[in-house]
Design a protein around this motif. Structure first.
Motif, short mmCIF file in Angstrom:
data_model
loop_
_atom_site.label_atom_id
_atom_site.label_comp_id
_atom_site.label_asym_id
_atom_site.label_seq_id
_atom_site.Cartn_x
_atom_site.Cartn_y
_atom_site.Cartn_z
N GLU A 1 24.06 -25.59 15.01
CA GLU A 1 24.98 -24.48 15.25
C GLU A 1 26.05 -24.98 16.21
OE1 GLU A 1 23.00 -20.96 16.62
OE2 GLU A 1 21.50 -21.10 15.05
N VAL A 2 27.28 -24.51 15.99
CA VAL A 2 28.41 -24.97 16.79
C VAL A 2 29.05 -23.76 17.47
CG1 VAL A 2 30.65 -26.10 16.66
CG2 VAL A 2 28.81 -26.88 15.20
N PRO A 3 29.36 -23.86 18.78
CA PRO A 3 29.96 -22.73 19.50
C PRO A 3 31.43 -22.52 19.11
CG PRO A 3 29.82 -24.65 20.92
CD PRO A 3 29.12 -25.01 19.64
N PRO A 4 32.04 -21.44 19.63
CA PRO A 4 33.46 -21.17 19.31
C PRO A 4 34.38 -22.31 19.76
CG PRO A 4 32.44 -19.26 20.31
CD PRO A 4 31.44 -20.38 20.42
N ALA B 1 21.02 -12.13 15.62
CA ALA B 1 20.48 -12.86 16.76
C ALA B 1 20.31 -14.35 16.45
CB ALA B 1 19.13 -12.26 17.17
N ASP B 2 19.87 -14.68 15.25
CA ASP B 2 19.62 -16.07 14.88
C ASP B 2 20.38 -16.37 13.59
OD1 ASP B 2 18.71 -18.57 14.22
OD2 ASP B 2 16.60 -18.11 14.64
N PRO B 3 21.52 -17.05 13.68
CA PRO B 3 22.34 -17.30 12.49
C PRO B 3 21.62 -18.10 11.40
CG PRO B 3 23.56 -17.86 14.47
CD PRO B 3 22.16 -17.57 14.87
N ALA B 4 20.79 -19.06 11.78
CA ALA B 4 20.09 -19.87 10.78
C ALA B 4 19.12 -19.00 9.99
CB ALA B 4 19.36 -21.02 11.45
N LYS B 5 18.38 -18.13 10.66
CA LYS B 5 17.47 -17.24 9.95
C LYS B 5 18.25 -16.26 9.08
CE LYS B 5 13.49 -17.38 12.98
NZ LYS B 5 12.62 -16.62 13.87
N PHE B 6 19.37 -15.77 9.59
CA PHE B 6 20.20 -14.83 8.83
C PHE B 6 20.68 -15.45 7.52
CE2 PHE B 6 24.36 -12.92 7.84
CZ PHE B 6 24.00 -11.58 7.75
N LEU B 7 21.06 -16.72 7.57
CA LEU B 7 21.60 -17.38 6.38
C LEU B 7 20.53 -17.91 5.44
CD1 LEU B 7 24.54 -19.42 7.93
CD2 LEU B 7 24.69 -17.37 6.53
N PHE B 8 19.39 -18.38 5.97
CA PHE B 8 18.47 -19.14 5.14
C PHE B 8 17.10 -18.50 4.91
CE2 PHE B 8 21.07 -22.41 7.44
CZ PHE B 8 21.94 -22.61 6.39
N GLU B 9 16.71 -17.50 5.70
CA GLU B 9 15.37 -16.94 5.58
C GLU B 9 15.30 -15.80 4.55
OE1 GLU B 9 12.49 -17.77 7.54
OE2 GLU B 9 13.59 -19.51 8.26
N VAL B 10 16.40 -15.09 4.34
CA VAL B 10 16.43 -13.95 3.42
C VAL B 10 17.57 -14.19 2.43
CG1 VAL B 10 16.71 -11.45 3.24
CG2 VAL B 10 15.56 -12.42 5.21
N ARG B 11 17.34 -13.86 1.17
CA ARG B 11 18.33 -14.16 0.13
C ARG B 11 19.64 -13.39 0.36
NH1 ARG B 11 15.91 -14.25 -5.34
NH2 ARG B 11 15.26 -16.24 -4.52
N GLU B 12 19.60 -12.08 0.46
CA GLU B 12 20.80 -11.26 0.72
C GLU B 12 20.51 -10.39 1.94
OE1 GLU B 12 23.80 -10.91 -0.71
OE2 GLU B 12 23.49 -12.42 -2.26
N PRO B 13 20.73 -10.89 3.15
CA PRO B 13 20.30 -10.16 4.34
C PRO B 13 20.95 -8.79 4.50
CG PRO B 13 21.60 -12.09 4.93
CD PRO B 13 21.36 -12.17 3.47
#
Length: 170
Positions: A62-65, A133-145
């Motif tokens: 993850e990369v900050p602003p 809260a967690d961008p990686a989980k938001f993108l990769f843990e659920v198909r269409e969050p």
């Protein structure tokens, strides 16, 4: 035959324009590729977001602003995720000009029509506000969050309304 003459004429004019050699053409193509690579290598992350970097599709970091560099030409992919912004989904109504396609209802009043515990009908409108809260989980843990959140919210609201009388719902 006429088309072949036009193509040959175009090639001749290109050779004259670039000094008649394929070496100059090769240099121009290489410079164009280099420019495209540099253009696709830099990206900016807004102040309310982070970027999730994937290299060949695999999560890297993850990369900050701010302004950042990534490997160009599709090697690295930067996905911007708004982690500091409060997002919302509306049920039963919609805010004009909403940018998120999951924010507003798809089927109008149908999702708000519910039966209470004492078998009365009620139209219930509500808003769900959330943050990622967690961008990686938001993108990769659920198909269409966002769609999943919408379905779960509607299901929970139907359960809550179905367990109460119409007076408690109001």
């Amino acid at each position: 035959a006429e088309l072949e003459q036009l193509v040959q004429l175009g090639q001749d004019k290109l050779k004259q324009a670039f000094g008649g050699g394929s070496r100059n053409m090769m240099v121009i193509v290489l410079l164009a590729l280099l420019g495209l690579g540099l253009w696709s290598a830099f990206y900016t992350v807004p102040s309310d977001s982070v970027a999730v970097i994937q290299r060949f599709g695999k999560y890297v970091k993850e990369v900050p602003p701010g302004l950042h560099f990534k490997f160009p030409l599709g090697i690295d992919l930067a996905t911007i995720v708004p982690v500091k912004r409060q997002l919302k989904q509306e049920f039963g109504f919609s805010t004009p000009g909403a940018g998120d396609r999951y924010q507003s209802p798809k089927d109008g009043k149908r999702e708000t029509e519910m039966v209470t515990g004492d078998l009365n009908a009620a139209l219930v409108e509500w808003v769900v506000q959330y943050r990622i809260a967690d961008p990686a989980k938001f993108l990769f843990e659920v198909r269409e969050p966002r769609a999943t959140l919408r379905y779960v919210s509607e299901s929970v609201m139907r359960e809550v309304v179905g367990d109460r009388t119409v007076d408690e719902v109001i």
